[in-house]
Design an enzyme around this catalytic site. Structure first.
Site, PDB file in Angstrom:
ATOM      1  N   VAL A  15       0.839  -1.205   0.000  1.00 29.08           N
ATOM      2  CA  VAL A  15       0.000   0.000   0.000  1.00 29.08           C
ATOM      3  C   VAL A  15       0.871   1.251   0.000  1.00 29.08           C
ATOM      4  CG1 VAL A  15      -1.765   1.301   1.252  1.00 29.08           C
ATOM      5  CG2 VAL A  15      -1.889  -1.199   1.149  1.00 29.08           C
ATOM      6  N   HIS A  16       0.698   2.046  -1.031  1.00 26.86           N
ATOM      7  CA  HIS A  16       1.386   3.328  -1.207  1.00 26.86           C
ATOM      8  C   HIS A  16       0.356   4.248  -1.838  1.00 26.86           C
ATOM      9  CE1 HIS A  16       1.801   2.087  -5.434  1.00 26.86           C
ATOM     10  NE2 HIS A  16       2.059   0.897  -4.906  1.00 26.86           N
ATOM     11  N   GLY A  17       0.738   5.401  -2.302  1.00 26.74           N
ATOM     12  CA  GLY A  17      -0.232   6.363  -2.834  1.00 26.74           C
ATOM     13  C   GLY A  17      -1.141   5.815  -3.923  1.00 26.74           C
TER      14      GLY A  17
END
Length: 167
Positions: A15-17
């Site tokens: 999970v990142h931007g």
């Protein structure tokens, strides 16, 4: 009613931007589910991903592979889920354990020794190719797409030797 899996994404960054905000906002979901045996033990990584999910206004939960399989088959309530995993092998394991996905999105799989490029952001091992071919042969829709709204590439039968030769 079991939870509804809207999409499963393979992204070695989890999970990142892009996953926590862009993908989450484009999908009709209640919760991001991170399925990773290491992350479930790493509170620091969980806090980082939780802050990103909050920015996307969605809930997030962390499971080991076995823990998610148990939770999924005993859950009720029909929540809409976005599953995020690090590897294609996890997708195959979940599939072999009876989970079904409407679509499988392959995102970033970074280069490392023994991996060969399918495109600029996706490097595959022989095992990855075998697992993708298995999932394709079992009727799964598999595609590469960096973020929603960009070009989507359907992934069909792959030949590892041909992939190695493209280097």
């Amino acid at each position: 009613m079991q939870p509804i899996i809207q999409l499963i994404r393979v992204d070695n960054r989890l999970v990142h931007g892009q996953t926590g905000v862009t993908w989450s906002n484009s999908l009709d979901i209640d919760t991001i589910i991170v399925i990773d045996d290491e992350t479930v033990q790493n509170i620091f990584s969980q806090k980082l991903m939780t802050s990103i999910a909050k920015a996307g206004s969605v809930h997030i939960a962390f499971y080991s592979i076995a823990g998610f399989i148990d939770a999924y088959f005993s859950a009720s309530g029909g929540k809409k889920l976005f599953l995020v995993v690090k590897s294609i092998q996890v997708v195959r394991t979940l599939y072999e354990q009876g989970l079904r996905f409407p679509r499988i999105n392959i995102g970033n799989i970074h280069y490392e020794r023994g991996r060969y490029p399918l495109n600029k952001k996706m490097y595959l091992t022989q095992q990855d190719v075998e697992d993708l071919n298995y999932l394709n042969e079992n009727g799964n829709e598999i595609f590469y797409q960096d973020v929603p709204g960009t070009l989507s590439e359907k992934i069909e039968r792959l030949d590892f030797e041909r992939l190695k030769a493209r280097r």
